[in-house]
Design an enzyme around this catalytic site. Structure first.
Site, mmCIF file in Angstrom:
data_model
loop_
_atom_site.group_PDB
_atom_site.id
_atom_site.type_symbol
_atom_site.label_atom_id
_atom_site.label_comp_id
_atom_site.label_asym_id
_atom_site.label_seq_id
_atom_site.Cartn_x
_atom_site.Cartn_y
_atom_site.Cartn_z
ATOM 1 N N HIS A 108 0.829 -1.200 0.000
ATOM 2 C CA HIS A 108 0.000 0.000 0.000
ATOM 3 C C HIS A 108 0.863 1.250 0.000
ATOM 4 O O HIS A 108 2.025 1.204 0.366
ATOM 5 C CB HIS A 108 -0.915 0.035 1.228
ATOM 6 C CG HIS A 108 -0.161 0.260 2.512
ATOM 7 N ND1 HIS A 108 0.455 -0.758 3.190
ATOM 8 C CD2 HIS A 108 0.094 1.386 3.215
ATOM 9 C CE1 HIS A 108 1.053 -0.268 4.273
ATOM 10 N NE2 HIS A 108 0.856 1.040 4.310
ATOM 11 N N THR A 163 0.713 4.786 1.932
ATOM 12 C CA THR A 163 0.045 5.540 2.980
ATOM 13 C C THR A 163 -0.118 6.974 2.490
ATOM 14 O O THR A 163 0.865 7.645 2.200
ATOM 15 C CB THR A 163 0.855 5.514 4.290
ATOM 16 O OG1 THR A 163 1.042 4.163 4.697
ATOM 17 C CG2 THR A 163 0.137 6.289 5.391
ATOM 18 N N HIS A 216 4.111 7.290 1.369
ATOM 19 C CA HIS A 216 5.184 6.305 1.369
ATOM 20 C C HIS A 216 4.630 4.890 1.330
ATOM 21 O O HIS A 216 3.466 4.662 1.621
ATOM 22 C CB HIS A 216 6.065 6.471 2.620
ATOM 23 C CG HIS A 216 5.316 6.279 3.896
ATOM 24 N ND1 HIS A 216 4.572 7.279 4.474
ATOM 25 C CD2 HIS A 216 5.175 5.191 4.687
ATOM 26 C CE1 HIS A 216 4.013 6.813 5.579
ATOM 27 N NE2 HIS A 216 4.344 5.551 5.732
ATOM 28 N N SER A 271 5.192 1.492 3.166
ATOM 29 C CA SER A 271 5.824 0.859 4.330
ATOM 30 C C SER A 271 6.229 -0.570 3.960
ATOM 31 O O SER A 271 5.436 -1.318 3.395
ATOM 32 C CB SER A 271 4.850 0.815 5.507
ATOM 33 O OG SER A 271 4.480 2.105 5.883
#
Length: 146
Positions: free
Chosen positions: A49, A51, A142, A144
């Site tokens: 994902h 963010t 970003h 993660s």
């Protein structure tokens, strides 16, 4: 970083989904076992994902988070372009190892997520260069990894 986050997930059929999943669940845990595991979390804690924002109070969406998300007029998928930048690290749990995301391609969706989720605004009121730069430096979208 109390509260919830808004994530942009690649579709499971997208080629990057499987590559990021392998990086998160296999490659990095094998390279950095002490950093990627704990007694309570599995190495694949992060699904692939981006963010977009965090620190969203649960009071905002109450018992219907999906309904709240569906009420937001998100940009069309073809208006969002995720461009990976360099690998980064910080002494923050969710950014122990992450990939920075170029702000230009996700600016509108990330600014809308931040405005609705954190600032309590219907739309981003001030998308001036200075505001965007300070927000990008402080948070920055970003991916993660661990």
């Amino acid at each position: 970083m109390p509260g919830s986050s808004i994530w942009l997930l690649p579709p499971p059929t997208h080629h990057l989904h499987e590559k990021l999943k392998t990086l998160i669940a296999e490659t990095l845990p094998a390279l950095f076992p002490a950093e990627s595991t704990s007694a309570t979390l599995s190495p694949d804690f992060f699904v692939p994902h981006v963010t977009l924002t965090s620190e969203i109070s649960p009071d905002l969406y109450g018992s219907d988070p999906q309904g709240w998300l569906d009420s937001i007029p998100w940009p069309a998928a073809d208006e969002v372009c995720v461009r990976f930048e360099e690998l980064r690290s910080q002494d923050v749990f969710v950014r122990r190892c992450y990939i920075g995301v170029g702000f230009d391609g996700v600016k509108d969706i990330a600014a809308l997520a931040r405005a609705r989720g954190v600032l309590g605004e219907e739309t981003p009121a001030d998308k001036t260069a200075a505001w965007l730069k300070s927000w990008q430096d402080a948070f920055g979208p970003h991916v993660s990894l661990m």
